[in-house]
Write a protein that holds these residues in place. Structure first.
Motif, mmCIF file in Angstrom:
data_model
loop_
_atom_site.group_PDB
_atom_site.id
_atom_site.type_symbol
_atom_site.label_atom_id
_atom_site.label_comp_id
_atom_site.label_asym_id
_atom_site.label_seq_id
_atom_site.Cartn_x
_atom_site.Cartn_y
_atom_site.Cartn_z
ATOM 1 N N GLU A 1 -1.658 2.007 -9.583
ATOM 2 C CA GLU A 1 -0.715 3.058 -9.172
ATOM 3 C C GLU A 1 -0.173 3.822 -10.378
ATOM 4 O O GLU A 1 -0.080 5.049 -10.355
ATOM 5 N N GLU A 2 0.157 3.098 -11.439
ATOM 6 C CA GLU A 2 0.701 3.777 -12.614
ATOM 7 C C GLU A 2 -0.348 4.666 -13.276
ATOM 8 O O GLU A 2 -0.043 5.775 -13.723
ATOM 9 N N ASP A 3 -1.589 4.207 -13.320
ATOM 10 C CA ASP A 3 -2.654 5.039 -13.887
ATOM 11 C C ASP A 3 -2.873 6.306 -13.064
ATOM 12 O O ASP A 3 -3.184 7.364 -13.617
ATOM 13 N N ALA A 4 -2.700 6.213 -11.756
ATOM 14 C CA ALA A 4 -2.807 7.406 -10.916
ATOM 15 C C ALA A 4 -1.707 8.405 -11.271
ATOM 16 O O ALA A 4 -1.953 9.626 -11.319
ATOM 17 N N GLN A 5 -0.517 7.909 -11.550
ATOM 18 C CA GLN A 5 0.575 8.791 -11.964
ATOM 19 C C GLN A 5 0.308 9.393 -13.350
ATOM 20 O O GLN A 5 0.595 10.562 -13.593
ATOM 21 N N ASN B 1 1.206 12.079 2.271
ATOM 22 C CA ASN B 1 0.933 13.333 1.569
ATOM 23 C C ASN B 1 -0.379 13.211 0.796
ATOM 24 O O ASN B 1 -0.926 12.121 0.653
ATOM 25 N N ASP B 2 -0.876 14.326 0.298
ATOM 26 C CA ASP B 2 -2.184 14.338 -0.355
ATOM 27 C C ASP B 2 -2.257 13.411 -1.560
ATOM 28 O O ASP B 2 -3.266 12.735 -1.769
ATOM 29 N N GLU B 3 -1.205 13.378 -2.364
ATOM 30 C CA GLU B 3 -1.218 12.548 -3.565
ATOM 31 C C GLU B 3 -1.196 11.058 -3.226
ATOM 32 O O GLU B 3 -1.936 10.271 -3.801
ATOM 33 N N SER B 4 -0.362 10.678 -2.273
ATOM 34 C CA SER B 4 -0.302 9.256 -1.921
ATOM 35 C C SER B 4 -1.571 8.810 -1.201
ATOM 36 O O SER B 4 -1.982 7.655 -1.324
ATOM 37 N N ARG C 1 -7.725 4.678 -3.444
ATOM 38 C CA ARG C 1 -8.081 3.848 -4.609
ATOM 39 C C ARG C 1 -7.701 2.391 -4.365
ATOM 40 O O ARG C 1 -8.435 1.481 -4.750
ATOM 41 N N GLN C 2 -6.545 2.165 -3.731
ATOM 42 C CA GLN C 2 -6.143 0.798 -3.415
ATOM 43 C C GLN C 2 -7.152 0.140 -2.477
ATOM 44 O O GLN C 2 -7.544 -1.009 -2.695
ATOM 45 N N VAL C 3 -7.547 0.863 -1.450
ATOM 46 C CA VAL C 3 -8.515 0.320 -0.488
ATOM 47 C C VAL C 3 -9.829 0.003 -1.204
ATOM 48 O O VAL C 3 -10.402 -1.077 -1.028
ATOM 49 N N GLU C 4 -10.297 0.926 -2.030
ATOM 50 C CA GLU C 4 -11.563 0.741 -2.740
ATOM 51 C C GLU C 4 -11.511 -0.429 -3.721
ATOM 52 O O GLU C 4 -12.443 -1.244 -3.783
ATOM 53 N N LYS C 5 -10.444 -0.525 -4.474
ATOM 54 C CA LYS C 5 -10.371 -1.500 -5.568
ATOM 55 C C LYS C 5 -9.774 -2.846 -5.150
ATOM 56 O O LYS C 5 -10.186 -3.884 -5.664
ATOM 57 N N ILE C 6 -8.789 -2.830 -4.260
ATOM 58 C CA ILE C 6 -8.065 -4.064 -3.931
ATOM 59 C C ILE C 6 -8.629 -4.781 -2.714
ATOM 60 O O ILE C 6 -8.609 -6.014 -2.657
ATOM 61 N N ARG D 1 0.822 -1.201 0.000
ATOM 62 C CA ARG D 1 0.000 0.000 0.000
ATOM 63 C C ARG D 1 0.858 1.253 0.000
ATOM 64 O O ARG D 1 1.936 1.278 0.587
ATOM 65 N N TYR D 2 0.330 2.258 -0.656
ATOM 66 C CA TYR D 2 0.977 3.567 -0.617
ATOM 67 C C TYR D 2 0.912 4.093 0.810
ATOM 68 O O TYR D 2 -0.069 3.858 1.519
#
Length: 177
Positions: A138-142, A42-45, A51-56, A37-38
């Motif tokens: 994670e890559e799509d978030a970037q 910070n706000d971005e992480s 999103r990780q919590v929601e999707k994974i 997990r990220y």
């Protein structure tokens, strides 16, 4: 991996190297991307973590119900350690697969860096597009933040879709015969 290559692998390589394939899959098990997990520093992480919590998390809940052990999540780049019970249950699951199934799971795990996503797809818990979304979360978030690099990200996405999808389709085809 093209379907014909997967078929040849299942027929020729897997019977001779089955134990080694399972050992290699299990070596990377603790570093599976769904367990990492990220940080929330910070706000971005925090957005990525949400999103990780929601999707994974629904997939991790499925893993717990399927294998009887709750996966451990961590935020260390170097990974964590899953309970021996979960690792042993996953290893037993892999040992029970036939050569075609193991070849496909191995190919999906190689392209996705996730044995859990591969097993979830194999078991019908995830559709191909859902799996791709989790793999690229994670890559799509970037990409959303910094933009898509044409000739880079788009090529990576196409390659992932081709590799992962062909292995997932191979499973479906091999079950028909």
């Amino acid at each position: 991996m093209p379907l014909m290559e997967l078929a040849c692998t299942a027929l020729e390589r897997v019977p001779l190297t089955r134990t080694k394939i399972i050992e290699n899959l299990m070596k990377r098990f603790n570093q599976d991307l769904v367990f990492c997990r990220y940080p929330d520093d910070n706000d971005e992480s925090i957005k990525i973590l949400e999103r990780q919590v929601e999707k994974i998390d629904p997939l991790l809940d499925w893993v717990e119900s399927e294998f009887g052990f709750k996966p451990v999540v961590y935020s260390s780049f170097f990974g964590g350690k899953q309970e021996d019970g979960l690792a042993n249950a996953v290893q037993s699951f892999l040992k029970e697969t036939d050569d075609f199934e193991l070849a496909a799971i191995d190919a999906m795990a190689a392209s996705s860096h996730s044995l859990i996503i591969s097993i979830g797809t194999f078991c019908g818990r995830l559709q191909i597009e859902e799996a791709i979304e989790l793999i690229r979360l994670e890559e799509d978030a970037q990409v959303d933040r910094w933009g898509l690099v044409e000739g880079g990200h788009d090529v990576d996405i196409a390659g992932l879709k081709a590799q992962f999808s062909s292995a997932a389709v191979f499973i479906g085809l091999s079950r028909r015969f």
